[in-house]
Design an enzyme around this catalytic site. Structure first.
Site, PDB file in Angstrom:
ATOM      1  N   ILE A  74     -18.073 -31.550  -1.452  1.00  0.00           N
ATOM      2  CA  ILE A  74     -17.676 -32.817  -2.097  1.00  0.00           C
ATOM      3  C   ILE A  74     -16.145 -32.868  -2.169  1.00  0.00           C
ATOM      4  O   ILE A  74     -15.537 -31.941  -2.704  1.00  0.00           O
ATOM      5  CB  ILE A  74     -18.228 -32.936  -3.541  1.00  0.00           C
ATOM      6  CG1 ILE A  74     -19.728 -32.666  -3.590  1.00  0.00           C
ATOM      7  CG2 ILE A  74     -17.889 -34.291  -4.138  1.00  0.00           C
ATOM      8  CD1 ILE A  74     -20.293 -32.646  -5.015  1.00  0.00           C
TER       9      ILE A  74
ATOM     10  N   GLU B 164     -22.005 -15.860  -4.951  1.00  0.00           N
ATOM     11  CA  GLU B 164     -20.759 -15.106  -4.857  1.00  0.00           C
ATOM     12  C   GLU B 164     -21.058 -13.650  -4.509  1.00  0.00           C
ATOM     13  O   GLU B 164     -22.199 -13.189  -4.667  1.00  0.00           O
ATOM     14  CB  GLU B 164     -20.020 -15.160  -6.200  1.00  0.00           C
ATOM     15  CG  GLU B 164     -19.537 -16.538  -6.578  1.00  0.00           C
ATOM     16  CD  GLU B 164     -18.622 -17.140  -5.522  1.00  0.00           C
ATOM     17  OE1 GLU B 164     -17.561 -16.583  -5.254  1.00  0.00           O
ATOM     18  OE2 GLU B 164     -18.981 -18.182  -4.942  1.00  0.00           O
TER      19      GLU B 164
ATOM     20  N   LYS C 137     -11.920 -20.091  -5.445  1.00  0.00           N
ATOM     21  CA  LYS C 137     -11.685 -20.640  -6.788  1.00  0.00           C
ATOM     22  C   LYS C 137     -11.217 -19.591  -7.777  1.00  0.00           C
ATOM     23  O   LYS C 137     -10.432 -19.887  -8.684  1.00  0.00           O
ATOM     24  CB  LYS C 137     -12.912 -21.375  -7.317  1.00  0.00           C
ATOM     25  CG  LYS C 137     -14.242 -20.684  -7.175  1.00  0.00           C
ATOM     26  CD  LYS C 137     -14.839 -20.951  -5.816  1.00  0.00           C
ATOM     27  CE  LYS C 137     -15.895 -19.935  -5.465  1.00  0.00           C
ATOM     28  NZ  LYS C 137     -17.148 -20.470  -5.078  1.00  0.00           N
TER      29      LYS C 137
ATOM     30  N   VAL D  94     -13.832 -26.154  -5.081  1.00  0.00           N
ATOM     31  CA  VAL D  94     -14.636 -26.811  -6.125  1.00  0.00           C
ATOM     32  C   VAL D  94     -15.708 -27.688  -5.499  1.00  0.00           C
ATOM     33  O   VAL D  94     -15.405 -28.566  -4.684  1.00  0.00           O
ATOM     34  CB  VAL D  94     -13.751 -27.665  -7.067  1.00  0.00           C
ATOM     35  CG1 VAL D  94     -14.606 -28.274  -8.178  1.00  0.00           C
ATOM     36  CG2 VAL D  94     -12.624 -26.839  -7.656  1.00  0.00           C
TER      37      VAL D  94
ATOM     38  N   ALA E 295      -6.046 -35.508  13.305  1.00  0.00           N
ATOM     39  CA  ALA E 295      -4.863 -34.760  12.858  1.00  0.00           C
ATOM     40  C   ALA E 295      -3.619 -35.103  13.674  1.00  0.00           C
ATOM     41  O   ALA E 295      -2.497 -34.914  13.208  1.00  0.00           O
ATOM     42  CB  ALA E 295      -5.141 -33.258  12.957  1.00  0.00           C
TER      43      ALA E 295
ATOM     44  N   LYS F 154     -14.038 -23.169 -11.479  1.00  0.00           N
ATOM     45  CA  LYS F 154     -13.939 -24.527 -10.918  1.00  0.00           C
ATOM     46  C   LYS F 154     -13.514 -25.532 -11.986  1.00  0.00           C
ATOM     47  O   LYS F 154     -12.723 -26.437 -11.721  1.00  0.00           O
ATOM     48  CB  LYS F 154     -15.292 -24.917 -10.304  1.00  0.00           C
ATOM     49  CG  LYS F 154     -15.628 -24.065  -9.068  1.00  0.00           C
ATOM     50  CD  LYS F 154     -17.095 -24.194  -8.700  1.00  0.00           C
ATOM     51  CE  LYS F 154     -17.428 -23.445  -7.432  1.00  0.00           C
ATOM     52  NZ  LYS F 154     -18.865 -23.268  -7.227  1.00  0.00           N
TER      53      LYS F 154
ATOM     54  N   GLY G 202     -22.744 -23.233   0.868  1.00  0.00           N
ATOM     55  CA  GLY G 202     -23.311 -23.119   2.215  1.00  0.00           C
ATOM     56  C   GLY G 202     -22.225 -23.215   3.270  1.00  0.00           C
ATOM     57  O   GLY G 202     -21.137 -23.739   3.022  1.00  0.00           O
TER      58      GLY G 202
HETATM   59  P1  NDP Z   1     -18.643 -13.683   2.694  1.00  0.00           P
HETATM   60  O1  NDP Z   1     -18.890 -12.419   1.950  1.00  0.00           O
HETATM   61  O2  NDP Z   1     -19.751 -14.268   3.477  1.00  0.00           O
HETATM   62  O3  NDP Z   1     -17.401 -13.455   3.685  1.00  0.00           O
HETATM   63  C1  NDP Z   1     -16.282 -12.706   3.340  1.00  0.00           C
HETATM   64  C2  NDP Z   1     -15.559 -12.315   4.622  1.00  0.00           C
HETATM   65  O4  NDP Z   1     -14.389 -11.568   4.280  1.00  0.00           O
HETATM   66  C3  NDP Z   1     -16.399 -11.407   5.542  1.00  0.00           C
HETATM   67  O5  NDP Z   1     -16.275 -11.843   6.872  1.00  0.00           O
HETATM   68  C4  NDP Z   1     -15.774 -10.033   5.376  1.00  0.00           C
HETATM   69  O6  NDP Z   1     -15.848  -9.238   6.538  1.00  0.00           O
HETATM   70  C5  NDP Z   1     -14.321 -10.414   5.085  1.00  0.00           C
HETATM   71  N1  NDP Z   1     -13.642  -9.354   4.378  1.00  0.00           N
HETATM   72  C6  NDP Z   1     -13.967  -8.817   3.181  1.00  0.00           C
HETATM   73  N2  NDP Z   1     -13.133  -7.816   2.875  1.00  0.00           N
HETATM   74  C7  NDP Z   1     -12.285  -7.700   3.921  1.00  0.00           C
HETATM   75  C8  NDP Z   1     -11.221  -6.828   4.214  1.00  0.00           C
HETATM   76  N3  NDP Z   1     -10.857  -5.841   3.378  1.00  0.00           N
HETATM   77  N4  NDP Z   1     -10.553  -6.993   5.383  1.00  0.00           N
HETATM   78  C9  NDP Z   1     -10.921  -7.961   6.250  1.00  0.00           C
HETATM   79  N5  NDP Z   1     -11.933  -8.814   6.018  1.00  0.00           N
HETATM   80  C10 NDP Z   1     -12.600  -8.686   4.862  1.00  0.00           C
HETATM   81  O7  NDP Z   1     -18.069 -14.724   1.651  1.00  0.00           O
HETATM   82  P2  NDP Z   1     -18.167 -16.312   1.705  1.00  0.00           P
HETATM   83  O8  NDP Z   1     -17.847 -16.801   3.045  1.00  0.00           O
HETATM   84  O9  NDP Z   1     -19.414 -16.737   1.048  1.00  0.00           O
HETATM   85  O10 NDP Z   1     -17.003 -16.711   0.674  1.00  0.00           O
HETATM   86  C11 NDP Z   1     -15.648 -16.711   1.053  1.00  0.00           C
HETATM   87  C12 NDP Z   1     -14.839 -17.448  -0.003  1.00  0.00           C
HETATM   88  O11 NDP Z   1     -15.292 -18.791  -0.076  1.00  0.00           O
HETATM   89  C13 NDP Z   1     -14.980 -16.916  -1.426  1.00  0.00           C
HETATM   90  O12 NDP Z   1     -13.774 -17.091  -2.107  1.00  0.00           O
HETATM   91  C14 NDP Z   1     -16.074 -17.807  -2.035  1.00  0.00           C
HETATM   92  O13 NDP Z   1     -15.987 -17.883  -3.430  1.00  0.00           O
HETATM   93  C15 NDP Z   1     -15.687 -19.120  -1.407  1.00  0.00           C
HETATM   94  N6  NDP Z   1     -16.750 -20.103  -1.329  1.00  0.00           N
HETATM   95  C16 NDP Z   1     -17.978 -19.769  -0.831  1.00  0.00           C
HETATM   96  C17 NDP Z   1     -18.956 -20.718  -0.669  1.00  0.00           C
HETATM   97  C18 NDP Z   1     -20.300 -20.400  -0.130  1.00  0.00           C
HETATM   98  O14 NDP Z   1     -21.149 -21.289  -0.069  1.00  0.00           O
HETATM   99  N7  NDP Z   1     -20.548 -19.168   0.305  1.00  0.00           N
HETATM  100  C19 NDP Z   1     -18.705 -22.117  -1.044  1.00  0.00           C
HETATM  101  C20 NDP Z   1     -17.370 -22.373  -1.557  1.00  0.00           C
HETATM  102  C21 NDP Z   1     -16.441 -21.393  -1.692  1.00  0.00           C
HETATM  103  P3  NDP Z   1     -17.283  -8.712   7.101  1.00  0.00           P
HETATM  104  O15 NDP Z   1     -18.050  -9.948   7.456  1.00  0.00           O
HETATM  105  O16 NDP Z   1     -16.962  -7.878   8.268  1.00  0.00           O
HETATM  106  O17 NDP Z   1     -17.919  -7.977   5.966  1.00  0.00           O
HETATM  107  N1  HSE Z   2     -21.376 -19.379  -5.303  1.00  0.00           N
HETATM  108  C1  HSE Z   2     -20.881 -20.702  -5.322  1.00  0.00           C
HETATM  109  C2  HSE Z   2     -22.007 -21.643  -5.744  1.00  0.00           C
HETATM  110  C3  HSE Z   2     -20.379 -21.083  -3.965  1.00  0.00           C
HETATM  111  O1  HSE Z   2     -23.158 -21.247  -5.693  1.00  0.00           O
HETATM  112  O2  HSE Z   2     -21.697 -22.759  -6.144  1.00  0.00           O
HETATM  113  C4  HSE Z   2     -19.725 -22.440  -3.926  1.00  0.00           C
HETATM  114  O3  HSE Z   2     -18.538 -22.447  -4.639  1.00  0.00           O
END
Ligand code: NDP
Ligand code: HSE
Length: 436
Positions: A136, A190, A105, A132, A33, A205, A302
């Site tokens: 990848i 999700e 997404k 998405v 970076a 996506k 993941g």
């Molecule tokens: P998680 O549920 O694991 O994490 C969500 C986080 O947001 C948690 O740390 C939670 O806090 C925090 N949070 C929720 N509400 C609040 C709030 N009101 N104030 C402050 N913090 C808050 O979700 P993911 O990490 O799985 O997903 C995150 C995003 O990434 C989503 O948009 C998902 O669609 C996207 N995504 C996920 C993938 C996956 O493999 N999981 C892959 C690609 C995209 P706390 O932990 O304390 O509850």
């Molecule tokens: N819930 C989504 C999936 C996370 O299973 O593909 C990655 O976008």
């Protein structure tokens, strides 16, 4: 040079993975970076919760506004999910002149047009590679790597949870609900897993992919969406017998009449590479007029695979911090004033081949009635198999593959077939794609 300060919203699966990757590879990332990238602040609902990452040195808060309004933060990474609080925070971060990276997404597909216009006005970037196909780099590939091409079509397995479920059902005969529970435990699903199994996540996506492939605005509401919940183990087995695999595909295709945008279970020839993409892996096939077909493969969900895309976006943002905002890669690949409003085709006008499974009374003439209905509508049959009568009611499963036909004609045919007295259950229909 002074490191770039990042504020993280969300410390769950992806947020935790992002902290870990940024810490572990800090030195290499800084070399790429040109500056260090440091998470200084993070927000989560419960800051006392055990995490998959070490948050030492990060100031934690339960109020994401504190992060977004902090003047020392240069880039906000939104990993909360949904389009409520997440949207409010992204809009506020842009308003505060901060660049944004997100994996969300749902947010981009539903509100991206508005968010990108606001970002354009403020001269900031909104990067969304992780939104998405997980790890990848498909956004970068289409937006930049294939920029010379007129994209003709793309088709992808773009939901890891759904593909994991279909693979486990096929390979191990496992139960749908049981595999879904495991996908949730592994952090793939999700927050509302119906988004995964009903195709909504894949439709989000596909909306994004179609916009950057064809230079059209994001139009989530026009995507035809069908999930995987109706697929039975029998369908999976019949498809295999006929030389096909069932995959949950997102398809975007440019035709003379408009653009097809559809997510549905699809039979694909088993010999295609994409038919052999299993488990949580995703894959996207993109056909450009100059390059021909190209295939992208990798983990679709993941913690660290997704963090890989989030951190790559951070590096991109840092590299362009000092560049002229008007000369950056446009959010949706095409210049904002050069987007075309090509019509999205209603599903009735889409043409595909079909897999049909009928449950018919085991008596003479039934198959003849069915083939007559199809023949009257000019629908050609490519293959038929008839299974043994079931022990419960002496009905037989009849599986048919048809040649390509418009969806509206197939709807008519199915309505006539279901009206036959000898047909004892709704017809199961799945679309087929040769992906040649
Ligand atoms: P998680 O549920 O694991 O994490 C969500 C986080 O947001 C948690 O740390 C939670 O806090 C925090 N949070 C929720 N509400 C609040 C709030 N009101 N104030 C402050 N913090 C808050 O979700 P993911 O990490 O799985 O997903 C995150 C995003 O990434 C989503 O948009 C998902 O669609 C996207 N995504 C996920 C993938 C996956 O493999 N999981 C892959 C690609 C995209 P706390 O932990 O304390 O509850
Ligand atoms: N819930 C989504 C999936 C996370 O299973 O593909 C990655 O976008």
């Amino acid at each position: 040079m002074k490191p770039v300060n990042v504020g993280l919203l969300g410390l769950g699966t992806v947020g935790g993975g992002t902290v870990n990757v940024l810490k572990r590879n800090a030195e290499e990332i800084a070399r790429r970076a040109g500056r260090g990238i440091v998470i200084t602040h993070a927000a989560a609902r419960d800051i006392s919760k055990a995490r998959i990452c070490d948050t030492t040195g990060i100031t934690l808060t339960t109020d994401p506004r504190e992060v977004v309004d902090n003047q020392d933060i240069d880039v906000v990474v939104e990993l909360i999910g949904g389009d409520g609080l997440a949207k409010e925070m992204v809009v506020r971060a842009i308003e505060n002149g901060k660049h944004v990276v997100t994996a969300n997404k749902a947010l981009i597909a539903r509100h991206g047009n508005q968010i990108f216009a606001q970002a354009q006005k403020k001269g900031v970037m909104v990067a969304f590679e992780a939104a998405v196909a997980g790890g990848i780099p498909i956004i970068k590939a289409i937006r930049e790597g294939l920029a010379a091409n007129r994209i003709e079509w793309l088709a992808g397995i773009i939901n890891g949870t759904g593909n994991f479920i279909l693979t486990e059902m096929r390979d191990k005969g496992r139960d749908f609900a049981d595999v879904l529970a495991e996908a949730q435990k592994l952090g793939y699903a999700e927050a509302d897993p119906t988004y995964d199994v009903e195709g909504i996540d894949a439709a989000h996506k596909l909306t994004i992919l179609a916009a950057i492939a064809f230079g059209i605005p994001l139009q989530f509401d026009k995507v035809y969406t069908e999930g995987i919940t109706r697929i039975t183990r029998e369908d999976v087995a019949y498809a295999e017998q006929l030389g096909y695999r069932i995959k949950h595909l997102g398809v975007a295709r440019r035709t003379a009449a408009g653009i097809e945008l559809r997510v549905h279970p699809t039979l694909i020839p088993a010999r295609r590479l994409i038919a052999n993409v299993d488990g949580v892996m995703n894959s996207v096939l993109v056909k450009g007029d100059a390059v021909g077909p190209t295939l992208y493969y990798g983990a679709g969900a993941g913690a660290e695979p997704t963090a890989s895309a989030v951190v790559a976006d951070l590096v991109d943002v840092v590299r362009t911090l000092t560049s002229d905002p008007n000369n950056r890669v446009p959010h949706l690949a095409f210049q904002p004033d050069a987007l075309h409003d090509i019509p999205i085709l209603p599903m009735a006008q889409v043409e595909t081949a079909y897999y049909l499974r009928l449950q018919a009374q085991d008596k003479p003439g039934v198959l003849a009635d069915v083939t007559r209905i199809l023949g009257d509508l000019d629908i050609s049959i490519e293959a038929v198999i008839q299974k043994e009568p079931s022990e419960q009611d002496s009905s037989v499963a009849v599986i048919m593959l048809t040649r390509r036909v418009r969806e509206e004609k197939m709807n008519q045919a199915i309505a006539h077939i279901e009206a036959l007295a000898a047909i004892s259950a709704p017809v199961m229909r799945m679309r087929m794609e040769s992906l040649k």
